[in-house]
Design an enzyme around this catalytic site. Sequence first.
Site, PDB file in Angstrom:
ATOM      1  CB  THR A 134      -0.864   0.058   1.278  1.00  0.00           C
ATOM      2  OG1 THR A 134       0.012  -0.063   2.400  1.00  0.00           O
ATOM      3  CG2 THR A 134      -1.912  -1.020   1.329  1.00  0.00           C
ATOM      4  CD  GLU A 135       4.735  -0.363   1.443  1.00  0.00           C
ATOM      5  OE1 GLU A 135       3.960  -0.808   0.571  1.00  0.00           O
ATOM      6  OE2 GLU A 135       5.301  -1.087   2.276  1.00  0.00           O
ATOM      7  CB  ALA A 136       2.580   3.884  -4.269  1.00  0.00           C
TER       8      ALA A 136
END
Length: 276
Positions: A134-136
């Site tokens: 999910t980082e982006a």
Amino acid sequence: MTTSLAIERQGPIGLITMNRAERHNAFDDALIAELTESLRSMEAEDGIRLIVLSGAGKSFSAGADLNWMKRMAGFSMDENRRDAMALATLMRTLAHLRKPTIARVHGAAYGGGVGLVACCDVAVAAQPAMFSLTEAKLGLVPAVISPYVVAAIGERAARRYFLTGERFEAAEAWRLGLVHELAVNEAELDEKLGLIVDAMLACSPAAQREAKDLIRAVSGRPVTSELIQDTAERIAKIRASPEGREGVAAFLEKRRASWVPPDPEPTVPPEAPPGP
Ligand code: COA
């Protein structure tokens, strides 16, 4: 003292359970430090042959603790570097552990949770598990986990999932090679985990150590004469080693090798009451 983990020993099996269920086992600085330390101490513990990593409650791990990330954003660049190195050290410690490691995945495995899965030697997941990088979506990148995740799922899949943050199911994680076995529910998950544990316990601990080292030595390397020489050296050395000799002798003598645990005692059915 450990507060973010539950640690148990079942004979030769070390069970490490991330234990921040109310936060889906998201990891903050304390959990990162405790997990790194526990892995190192079980690696050094004589009676422990392998380690199973799991999560308490609904999820395996929701990755980095976002409250902690938010706090860190207010710190200096040097402090942020030091802190990020602690997570990078955890991932490296897990990936390079000298004993076999298995991830038992259920519920959510997000962000750094995917990193932990990729760092384990084997991963088993229950079908309802969900994965996501999910980082982006959060304006971040899966930086310190990337070497292990890209090695597990390949560059092509990493391009998709690093750039979309899409959630994917356990079946997709299996297709990508991130997990090795799928189970329909948690009961079956534990059965499949048990089979892998048994298979690992039947193998030579020294050979497993050498096998992990071998994989790192050949992975992604061109097959040069030096590499060929190195692989020949490794088999020459291990076949003359005590466990190399013992394993081959045990096979030829049709007996158990010294490291194989005995079969569990059969459970004796209770005696039937005398008939009329
Ligand atoms: N960091 C900090 N807290 C987290 C967290 C994380 N990574 N993941 C979940 N939590 C917290 C939630 O904020 C919530 O706290 P609250 O009770 O104070 O509101 C609590 O855990 C329960 O989470 P909730 O979202 O209500 O549960 P859910 O079952 O609906 O969903 C997840 C679970 C894991 C799917 C969802 O919480 C999620 O998407 N978390 C973010 C994971 C993520 O992106 N991680 C990567 C970080 S780089």
